[in-house]
Structures are given as C-alpha cells and as structure tokens.
Design a protein around this motif. Structure first.
Motif, PDB file in Angstrom:
ATOM      1  N   GLY A  58       0.796  -1.236   0.087  1.00  0.00           N
ATOM      2  CA  GLY A  58      -0.039  -0.004   0.212  1.00  0.00           C
ATOM      3  C   GLY A  58       0.973   1.203   0.022  1.00  0.00           C
ATOM      4  O   GLY A  58       0.799   2.005   0.776  1.00  0.00           O
ATOM      5  N   ALA A  59       1.768   1.247  -1.060  1.00  0.00           N
ATOM      6  CA  ALA A  59       2.907   2.175  -0.854  1.00  0.00           C
ATOM      7  C   ALA A  59       2.598   3.521  -1.268  1.00  0.00           C
ATOM      8  O   ALA A  59       3.290   4.641  -0.938  1.00  0.00           O
ATOM      9  CB  ALA A  59       4.084   1.767  -1.637  1.00  0.00           C
ATOM     10  N   GLU A  74      16.527  -2.294   0.824  1.00  0.00           N
ATOM     11  CA  GLU A  74      16.240  -2.419  -0.530  1.00  0.00           C
ATOM     12  C   GLU A  74      14.686  -2.680  -0.891  1.00  0.00           C
ATOM     13  O   GLU A  74      14.230  -3.683  -0.267  1.00  0.00           O
ATOM     14  CB  GLU A  74      16.791  -3.517  -1.234  1.00  0.00           C
ATOM     15  N   ALA A  75      13.882  -1.679  -1.389  1.00  0.00           N
ATOM     16  CA  ALA A  75      12.715  -1.674  -1.347  1.00  0.00           C
ATOM     17  C   ALA A  75      11.961  -2.037  -2.699  1.00  0.00           C
ATOM     18  O   ALA A  75      12.468  -1.716  -3.529  1.00  0.00           O
ATOM     19  CB  ALA A  75      12.169  -0.009  -1.117  1.00  0.00           C
ATOM     20  N   VAL A  76      10.848  -2.613  -2.462  1.00  0.00           N
ATOM     21  CA  VAL A  76       9.938  -3.039  -3.449  1.00  0.00           C
ATOM     22  C   VAL A  76       8.435  -2.669  -3.202  1.00  0.00           C
ATOM     23  O   VAL A  76       8.463  -2.429  -1.898  1.00  0.00           O
ATOM     24  CB  VAL A  76       9.882  -4.497  -3.912  1.00  0.00           C
ATOM     25  N   ALA A  77       7.624  -2.285  -4.092  1.00  0.00           N
ATOM     26  CA  ALA A  77       6.381  -1.602  -3.625  1.00  0.00           C
ATOM     27  C   ALA A  77       5.270  -2.327  -4.348  1.00  0.00           C
ATOM     28  O   ALA A  77       5.431  -2.708  -5.463  1.00  0.00           O
ATOM     29  CB  ALA A  77       6.184  -0.349  -4.020  1.00  0.00           C
ATOM     30  N   PRO A  80      -2.384  -0.621  -5.399  1.00  0.00           N
ATOM     31  CA  PRO A  80      -3.515  -1.111  -5.969  1.00  0.00           C
ATOM     32  C   PRO A  80      -3.833   0.258  -6.714  1.00  0.00           C
ATOM     33  O   PRO A  80      -4.609  -0.063  -8.037  1.00  0.00           O
ATOM     34  CB  PRO A  80      -4.550  -1.461  -5.100  1.00  0.00           C
ATOM     35  N   ASP A  81      -3.674   1.332  -6.572  1.00  0.00           N
ATOM     36  CA  ASP A  81      -4.176   2.557  -7.210  1.00  0.00           C
ATOM     37  C   ASP A  81      -3.201   3.096  -8.326  1.00  0.00           C
ATOM     38  O   ASP A  81      -2.122   3.408  -8.142  1.00  0.00           O
ATOM     39  CB  ASP A  81      -4.511   3.823  -6.268  1.00  0.00           C
ATOM     40  N   ALA A  82      -3.687   3.125  -9.508  1.00  0.00           N
ATOM     41  CA  ALA A  82      -2.853   3.600 -10.715  1.00  0.00           C
ATOM     42  C   ALA A  82      -2.376   4.791 -10.578  1.00  0.00           C
ATOM     43  O   ALA A  82      -1.147   4.936 -10.903  1.00  0.00           O
ATOM     44  CB  ALA A  82      -3.411   3.286 -12.096  1.00  0.00           C
ATOM     45  N   SER A  83      -2.999   5.902 -10.048  1.00  0.00           N
ATOM     46  CA  SER A  83      -2.645   7.328 -10.011  1.00  0.00           C
ATOM     47  C   SER A  83      -1.442   7.348  -9.009  1.00  0.00           C
ATOM     48  O   SER A  83      -0.499   8.097  -9.296  1.00  0.00           O
ATOM     49  CB  SER A  83      -3.720   8.221  -9.532  1.00  0.00           C
ATOM     50  N   MET A  84      -1.639   6.668  -7.761  1.00  0.00           N
ATOM     51  CA  MET A  84      -0.641   6.514  -6.850  1.00  0.00           C
ATOM     52  C   MET A  84       0.667   5.961  -7.353  1.00  0.00           C
ATOM     53  O   MET A  84       1.792   6.437  -7.114  1.00  0.00           O
ATOM     54  CB  MET A  84      -1.154   5.938  -5.491  1.00  0.00           C
ATOM     55  N   ARG A  85       0.463   4.853  -7.932  1.00  0.00           N
ATOM     56  CA  ARG A  85       1.739   4.211  -8.795  1.00  0.00           C
ATOM     57  C   ARG A  85       2.430   5.301  -9.709  1.00  0.00           C
ATOM     58  O   ARG A  85       3.492   5.072  -9.864  1.00  0.00           O
ATOM     59  CB  ARG A  85       1.223   3.071  -9.525  1.00  0.00           C
ATOM     60  N   ALA A  86       1.719   5.929 -10.272  1.00  0.00           N
ATOM     61  CA  ALA A  86       2.122   7.044 -11.314  1.00  0.00           C
ATOM     62  C   ALA A  86       3.120   7.809 -10.504  1.00  0.00           C
ATOM     63  O   ALA A  86       4.093   8.182 -11.159  1.00  0.00           O
ATOM     64  CB  ALA A  86       1.417   7.599 -12.289  1.00  0.00           C
ATOM     65  N   GLU A  87       2.626   8.450  -9.459  1.00  0.00           N
ATOM     66  CA  GLU A  87       3.348   9.359  -8.553  1.00  0.00           C
ATOM     67  C   GLU A  87       4.678   8.721  -8.083  1.00  0.00           C
ATOM     68  O   GLU A  87       5.680   9.437  -8.065  1.00  0.00           O
ATOM     69  CB  GLU A  87       2.568   9.943  -7.509  1.00  0.00           C
ATOM     70  N   PHE A  88       4.623   7.694  -7.718  1.00  0.00           N
ATOM     71  CA  PHE A  88       5.633   6.697  -7.020  1.00  0.00           C
ATOM     72  C   PHE A  88       6.585   6.623  -8.079  1.00  0.00           C
ATOM     73  O   PHE A  88       7.725   6.739  -8.041  1.00  0.00           O
ATOM     74  CB  PHE A  88       5.036   5.439  -6.491  1.00  0.00           C
ATOM     75  N   VAL A  89       6.326   6.308  -9.236  1.00  0.00           N
ATOM     76  CA  VAL A  89       7.181   6.067 -10.517  1.00  0.00           C
ATOM     77  C   VAL A  89       7.986   7.274 -10.659  1.00  0.00           C
ATOM     78  O   VAL A  89       9.279   7.394 -11.056  1.00  0.00           O
ATOM     79  CB  VAL A  89       6.573   5.515 -11.827  1.00  0.00           C
ATOM     80  N   ALA A  94      13.752   4.223 -10.441  1.00  0.00           N
ATOM     81  CA  ALA A  94      14.533   3.019 -10.570  1.00  0.00           C
ATOM     82  C   ALA A  94      13.977   1.927  -9.662  1.00  0.00           C
ATOM     83  O   ALA A  94      14.469   0.662  -9.600  1.00  0.00           O
ATOM     84  CB  ALA A  94      15.875   3.285  -9.931  1.00  0.00           C
ATOM     85  N   LEU A  95      12.912   2.046  -8.865  1.00  0.00           N
ATOM     86  CA  LEU A  95      12.366   1.003  -8.111  1.00  0.00           C
ATOM     87  C   LEU A  95      11.260   0.447  -8.744  1.00  0.00           C
ATOM     88  O   LEU A  95      10.451   0.701  -9.669  1.00  0.00           O
ATOM     89  CB  LEU A  95      11.785   1.586  -6.692  1.00  0.00           C
ATOM     90  N   THR A  96      10.773  -1.000  -8.261  1.00  0.00           N
ATOM     91  CA  THR A  96       9.819  -1.692  -8.693  1.00  0.00           C
ATOM     92  C   THR A  96       8.509  -1.674  -7.968  1.00  0.00           C
ATOM     93  O   THR A  96       8.707  -1.513  -6.639  1.00  0.00           O
ATOM     94  CB  THR A  96      10.259  -3.174  -8.665  1.00  0.00           C
ATOM     95  N   ILE A  97       7.550  -1.008  -8.695  1.00  0.00           N
ATOM     96  CA  ILE A  97       6.196  -1.109  -7.916  1.00  0.00           C
ATOM     97  C   ILE A  97       5.114  -1.790  -8.845  1.00  0.00           C
ATOM     98  O   ILE A  97       4.982  -1.856  -9.862  1.00  0.00           O
ATOM     99  CB  ILE A  97       5.457   0.429  -7.779  1.00  0.00           C
ATOM    100  N   LEU A  98       4.465  -2.724  -7.931  1.00  0.00           N
ATOM    101  CA  LEU A  98       3.446  -3.547  -8.816  1.00  0.00           C
ATOM    102  C   LEU A  98       2.111  -3.352  -8.322  1.00  0.00           C
ATOM    103  O   LEU A  98       1.858  -2.864  -7.351  1.00  0.00           O
ATOM    104  CB  LEU A  98       3.687  -4.889  -8.065  1.00  0.00           C
ATOM    105  N   ALA A  99       1.391  -3.416  -9.390  1.00  0.00           N
ATOM    106  CA  ALA A  99      -0.204  -3.502  -8.981  1.00  0.00           C
ATOM    107  C   ALA A  99      -0.605  -4.621  -8.195  1.00  0.00           C
ATOM    108  O   ALA A  99      -0.065  -5.777  -8.343  1.00  0.00           O
ATOM    109  CB  ALA A  99      -0.993  -3.345 -10.130  1.00  0.00           C
TER     110      ALA A  99
END
Ligand SMILES: C[S@@+](CC[C@H](N)C(=O)[O-])C[C@H]1O[C@@H](n2cnc3c(N)ncnc32)[C@H](O)[C@@H]1O
Length: 258
Positions: A58-59, A74-77, A80-89, A94-99
C-alpha cells in the motif's frame, strides 16, 4: 480496523480506501514522511542483515519507501491505485512497484525480509492480508505498520481536529485499543516516536485535503470544509503566518511470524 459495521458503513470504508488516487499529486507533495527512528525500530529484528529486502505494501506515492531507502533497505512496492503508482514512479523511477493488494500480494513465497505498511494497514482485510504477508516473508522476517498521528494534546491541533471533521469522519480509536493479532504471528509490539512536519496554513490545508474523510464528501461540502480549516488556521496565533511545526507522532506496531 476495516469498516466492521453494517453494509452502508462497509461501503463508506471501501470508498475511503480507494479515494487517494484522485489526490495523488497533492498527496505526494503534502503528506508527511515518517520518523526515521520509527523505521529503524520496525526493522530492528533484521539488524544482522546489511540491506534487507523490504516490501512497502500500500505504498501510495512512496512516503514510507523514501525512509526505507534512507536506512539502507532495498525496497519493492505494491499499490492498488494506478494514479498513486504513477506518482511513485515519478519519484522512484529505479524501483519496482507492482499493481496489487495486501489480500493478493504479487510476490513469490519467502521473497522479502520485511513487509511494512504506512498509513495503510487499516484499509486491509486482515483475515486475508495476514496469511499473504506471512507467505511472502522469509524465515526471521518482520511485519510492521506505521501511522502518523496528530498530537491532539497541543491545543491548536485539538481545535483543528474538531474543525476538520466531516460527515465521513469516524470516531478515532481509543489510545488503549488492543493491538491486532493473528495466529500466524507472535503478539504485536508497539512504539511511538515524536515527529513533525513544517507547514504553513495553506500547505496544511493541502495536507488535510488528502485525508480520505475530506476526499469522499460532495464537492461543495469539501470546499466549505477546507475553507473552514483555512479560516481556523489563519485565526490561530500559532499558525496564522509563516511556517510552523505540525506536531505528529509516528506510531508503529511490529510482529514476527511464529
Ligand atoms: C493513506 S495512503 C498511504 C500511502 C503510503 N503508504 C504513505 O505512507 O503515504 C493508503 C494507501 O493504501 C492503499 N490501499 C488501500 N487499500 C489497500 C489494500 N487492500 N491493499 C493494499 N493497499 C491498499 C491505497 O491505495 C493508498 O495508496
């Protein structure tokens, strides 16, 4: 922790859990990070591992992730929310964030040393999330959940809490609320760390405008609520002009799998 009451309450809770994406950019700019001492305490059981692999569950936009990197993890994330993931990216390209969700974590068994959740555990369906968290943790791992909580013992903050309530607000849990528990985990421990965020009246209004109880209400009510909060902050001597400390504490609970 989830909306446990009738179906209307559960529906309201689910709407709040999925509300953050509409405010993703403001969230990324205005939500606080977490006390570094709290992150160190959470990861203490992994002290022997030099750069532990940590899943931020729930990153969101990565508020806790940044703290994990700062302490050498070393973080992986997963989020569920696509808009939150977009801000994370945008912040952590360089980090991995998965839906994915806490109830269905898209990682293999035994793949991380720790799972952490910042301001997110209360949105999880615990009966399904705990077995998933236990599944992805390596032996000797740890699960920790973090919350930043306003210091309501400060008078102007207590006043703000009264002014900032909306029709979607719930009663805050009592301080002596029992800790969660699950047969797959040893009993939780809890620790609290002082924290603060530098704010102005306007930027604190932005912060509160990302809280789910201000997001899910109708637009006219939201505008009136945020106006009321701004008026309150402009009228208080502590917050009327310039920058001030918004007093918080970072609360953490941690548990190791049995
Ligand atoms: C208040 S935000 C916290 C985001 C970030 N962890 C932080 O510390 O700022 C709550 C996050 O939990 C996510 N969330 C809600 N329900 C979830 C679930 N069942 N599993 C995983 N994440 C969830 C939301 O999409 C949102 O990004």
């Amino acid at each position: 922790m989830r909306g446990n009451g009738d179906s209307a309450e559960r529906e309201r809770w689910a709407r709040r859990a999925t509300s953050f994406g509409t405010q993703a950019a403001v969230y990324a700019e205005h939500r606080p990070d977490y006390a570094v001492a709290a992150i160190r305490w959470a990861l203490e059981p992994l002290a022997a591992i030099e750069a532990p692999a940590v899943l931020d569950l729930g990153a969101g936009t990565g508020k806790l992730t940044g703290g994990l990197l700062a302490v050498g993890a070393e973080a992986v994330a997963v989020e569920p929310d696509a808009s939150m993931r977009a801000e994370f990216v945008r912040r952590y390209p360089a980090l991995t964030i998965l839906a994915g969700t806490a109830e269905e974590i898209p990682l293999p068994d035994d793949s991380v040393d720790a799972v952490v959740a910042g301001q997110a555990f209360h949105w999880f369906e615990q009966s399904r999330a705990f077995p998933e968290i236990a599944r992805v943790l390596r032996p000797g791992g740890v699960f920790a959940a973090f919350w930043n909580i306003e210091d309501g013992t400060t008078e102007w903050v207590a006043g703000l809490q009264r002014v900032a309530r909306s029709e979607a607000s719930t009663t805050p849990p009592p301080p002596d609320q029992p800790l969660p528990g699950h047969p797959l985990f040893a009993p939780f421990e809890k620790a609290v760390f002082a924290h603060a965020q530098r704010r102005t009246a306007d930027s604190l209004v932005e912060t509160i405008g990302t809280h789910s109880h201000t997001v899910v209400i109708p637009a006219d009510q939201r505008a009136a609520l945020l106006r009321r909060i701004r008026d309150y902050l402009r009228a208080r001597p502590e917050t009327a002009a310039g920058e001030f400390d918004y007093p918080l504490h970072t609360e953490v609970i941690r548990a190791v799998p049995r």
